[in-house]
Design an enzyme around this catalytic site. Structure first.
Site, PDB file in Angstrom:
ATOM      1  N   GLU A  49     104.473 -18.036 -33.351  1.00  0.00           N
ATOM      2  CA  GLU A  49     105.082 -17.564 -31.963  1.00  0.00           C
ATOM      3  C   GLU A  49     104.188 -18.376 -30.871  1.00  0.00           C
ATOM      4  O   GLU A  49     104.194 -17.796 -29.781  1.00  0.00           O
ATOM      5  CB  GLU A  49     105.484 -16.187 -31.767  1.00  0.00           C
ATOM      6  CG  GLU A  49     106.595 -15.810 -32.706  1.00  0.00           C
ATOM      7  CD  GLU A  49     107.163 -14.730 -31.783  1.00  0.00           C
ATOM      8  OE1 GLU A  49     106.919 -14.021 -30.849  1.00  0.00           O
ATOM      9  OE2 GLU A  49     108.145 -13.942 -32.513  1.00  0.00           O
ATOM     10  N   HIS A 272     102.271  -7.566 -32.843  1.00  0.00           N
ATOM     11  CA  HIS A 272     101.879  -7.613 -33.978  1.00  0.00           C
ATOM     12  C   HIS A 272     100.328  -7.488 -34.030  1.00  0.00           C
ATOM     13  O   HIS A 272      99.612  -7.898 -33.292  1.00  0.00           O
ATOM     14  CB  HIS A 272     102.486  -9.048 -34.700  1.00  0.00           C
ATOM     15  CG  HIS A 272     103.842  -9.155 -34.801  1.00  0.00           C
ATOM     16  ND1 HIS A 272     104.494  -9.231 -36.128  1.00  0.00           N
ATOM     17  CD2 HIS A 272     104.844  -9.291 -33.987  1.00  0.00           C
ATOM     18  CE1 HIS A 272     105.826  -9.281 -36.158  1.00  0.00           C
ATOM     19  NE2 HIS A 272     105.935  -9.502 -34.583  1.00  0.00           N
TER      20      HIS A 272
END
Lengths: 406, 406
Positions: A49, A272
């Site tokens: 990402e 995360h």
């Protein structure tokens, strides 16, 4: 590394959640990640990402001193988001873009535009060849009614096949990434069973981090709490997996995760948690052979289960293709009807046009719009059907081979 | 195969030109191909342009007796067109779809819809592992001004990379297919140089067929004579390439092509000629090592030349992306202007609408159409730019590695 000496490798894996204009406090977090990586001196850094090449270039400039080798995997409209920083020279790379990755019209989910892929880099440390894979699979938006499960399973299958076929000359295989699957999910079992990869979390001699190794936790200020309601501890979807192929053994000495906050800061690196593994690689006296992932009857069960899920997706895709085809035909019929009416009016043969000109034109444009859209979607679902059929067939072939030549 | 005995392998390769509703005398030719394959008992049959699964199923039913194992590679809207029939069990398969393959709006060429790919099957004969690749690259429509050259070069590069990374555990590598490149083209030199594959035509101890091994010849009643005007003998674009990787040697004993007609018939099998090779595979006393494709300075030259061509494609793609982006913005501006005018009329604040309602609506629909189309194409060319950049970067990395670690 000669004789029985041990090579220690420290690996960092993180889904960075760095979506330009959308992710909160992105630039600040990317800066924090860069600072920490500079301080910590890992051997290998696997990021997901990192959607903006601007962020990648910034990290690259900052990390050039400690990680002189790096690679950004380009694919799709936005990019794959995958990149690697390494202390050791990257000798070769390969990118495999998954054949299915959601739907272009699901704009609110956006996975389709990312060109989700698996990236491979090859490095050599002390004569040991490492195949290092980094990937990010399709997100799960609703666990109860997961419309993307067949696509994610196709991706898990393609990932496993890609690793199996490309890693045959490697000594050690490493995979890091956001797999968007819980440890007991069929996709993870399929991937681990079919490749023989071992899970650093379950194998680690020493673990320090979130309970159960979770990497998406309610304690992180960026996670959406409602989504984690059924999982009070959070979920584990980011992994470091590994195996030794030739005459080497790999042990996971230590596994760590961040715990909802960047060390010494008030914000986390991402939504995360980062996963950090310390692996010990040792040369064996004799070839260890290819490790078997799973007892064969269990593997047959897992492939069968995955194949059934792919079959469910196949029938849904066939239904969608049919609906879109029918809609396109209806729009075409409407257009033809209008053409006949218009022709009748022009030649003075017909009874005249029943609608005012404006409504007539708007209707024609609407029909053209529906025709184009439905045809496009029909073609899209045709590709989807083909890829699901192809995966199902590959799985059937594997089941045949497993049963005939155990 | 034990000791020094030799394994003989007979391979058949053909671009079948079997496009439903478009290819002339398709069903008759597919029937002829099936009959001949039944008679001739090859070991391996590699076919391209079998676009219809219906044709594949027909062939499969007919050939089941002589070729009990087969695989059809599914991809894209129409399919990959690739399939394999084998006398020996197919143990595993993998498909890699090329990241670039022409343009969706070039409907008259249609390559984009085919999902051009390379298919891999793995077979084992007498303990020897064969990696067999079948592929079909983007067609060349105008040699003087070949707009697809960068895409074909990306495909050739991806093909070479895919073969290199997946064949490391194979004993013998075979590649058959329509590469749409002349033998001296940069793409072929790149593929051969980077993989070490050898050309069955130049290596054959004995050749029988069209002059210069051509596979697209004026003598074939289905070829377009005008396209072959600059090449009175025809062109060679269909290949069987091979190499031995481990302790084996491969020799091409015999190479044949058809000569514009199916044996004993008045029509050819296809607009392409079939290529048939007889290979002899022999175990060596000791490991032969990975064959080197090309002297390194030559390889550096070829990769540099290919990289320059990819660079030319990149700049063209960037230009296209920019043009489409600008067009989309203009359409959006027009729409906004119309919205302001309409709002002015509705609220009675404006000076009134300058156009009649019908023209106004038509203009709005036109602007919406242009906006959607230009946005779609902008996204498409963004992907193209990314993939060309990615390939250029991979080539740069390979050049660096070649120069640093010869």
């Amino acid at each position: 590394m000669e004789g029985n000496s041990t090579l220690q490798l420290r690996i960092f894996d993180l889904n960075c959640w760095a979506i330009r204009y959308l992710s909160k406090r992105r630039q600040e977090r990317v800066r924090l990640i860069g600072d920490m990586l500079c301080r910590e001196h890992f051997d290998l850094v696997l990021l997901q990402e990192v959607w903006s090449e601007w962020d990648y270039s910034g990290l690259n400039a900052k990390l050039g001193g400690c990680y002189p080798f790096s690679h950004y995997f380009r694919s799709g409209v936005i990019g794959s988001g995958l990149c690697v920083f390494s202390r050791f020279p990257i000798l070769d790379t390969l990118l495999y873009q998954y054949s299915l990755n959601g739907y272009p019209y699901m704009l609110q989910h956006g996975d389709w535009f990312c060109g989700k892929s698996v990236g491979l880099i090859i490095i050599k440390i002390s004569g040991i060849v490492f195949n290092v894979y980094v990937t990010h699979l399709h997100a799960e938006y609703c666990r109860e009614k997961d419309a993307y499960l067949p696509h994610r399973l196709v991706q898990a299958w393609e990932l496993a096949q890609f690793i199996r076929h490309t890693s045959k000359a490697a000594d050690v295989v490493l995979l890091g990434g956001d797999l968007n699957m819980h440890p007991e999910d069929v996709g993870i079992r399929l991937l681990r069973g079919w490749t023989g990869l071992r899970d650093a979390f379950t194998e680690a001699a020493c673990f320090e981090g979130c309970e159960d190794g979770c990497t998406l936790i309610p304690n992180n200020c960026f996670t959406i709490k409602a989504e984690l309601m059924p999982f009070p501890l959070g979920i584990r979807i980011d992994y470091i997996l590994y195996k030794a192929i030739s005459s080497f053994t790999v042990r996971c000495e230590e596994l760590k995760t961040t715990m909802g906050r960047a060390p010494g800061m008030d914000i986390p690196f991402s939504d995360h948690e980062a996963v950090m593994a310390t692996l010990h690689i040792q040369r064996q006296g004799q070839a260890a052979g290819v490790p078997v992932g799973m007892a064969e009857p269990m593997l047959v069960d897992v492939v069968t289960e995955a194949r059934m899920e792919v079959g469910v997706g196949l029938r849904a895709a066939q239904q969608q293709r049919y609906s879109m085809g029918r809609l396109a035909i209806l729009a075409l019929l409407l257009l033809l009807l209008q053409a006949v009416a218009a022709l009748g009016t022009l030649t003075g043969l017909g009874v005249g046009q029943p609608f005012p000109k404006l409504t007539f034109s708007l209707l024609a444009f609407l029909a053209i719009g529906v025709l184009l859209l439905a045809t496009g979607l029909h073609l899209f679902h045709t590709i989807e059907v083909k890829m699901l059929q192809g995966t199902e067939e590959q799985m059937r072939m594997v089941l045949r081979v497993l049963q005939e030549h155990p």
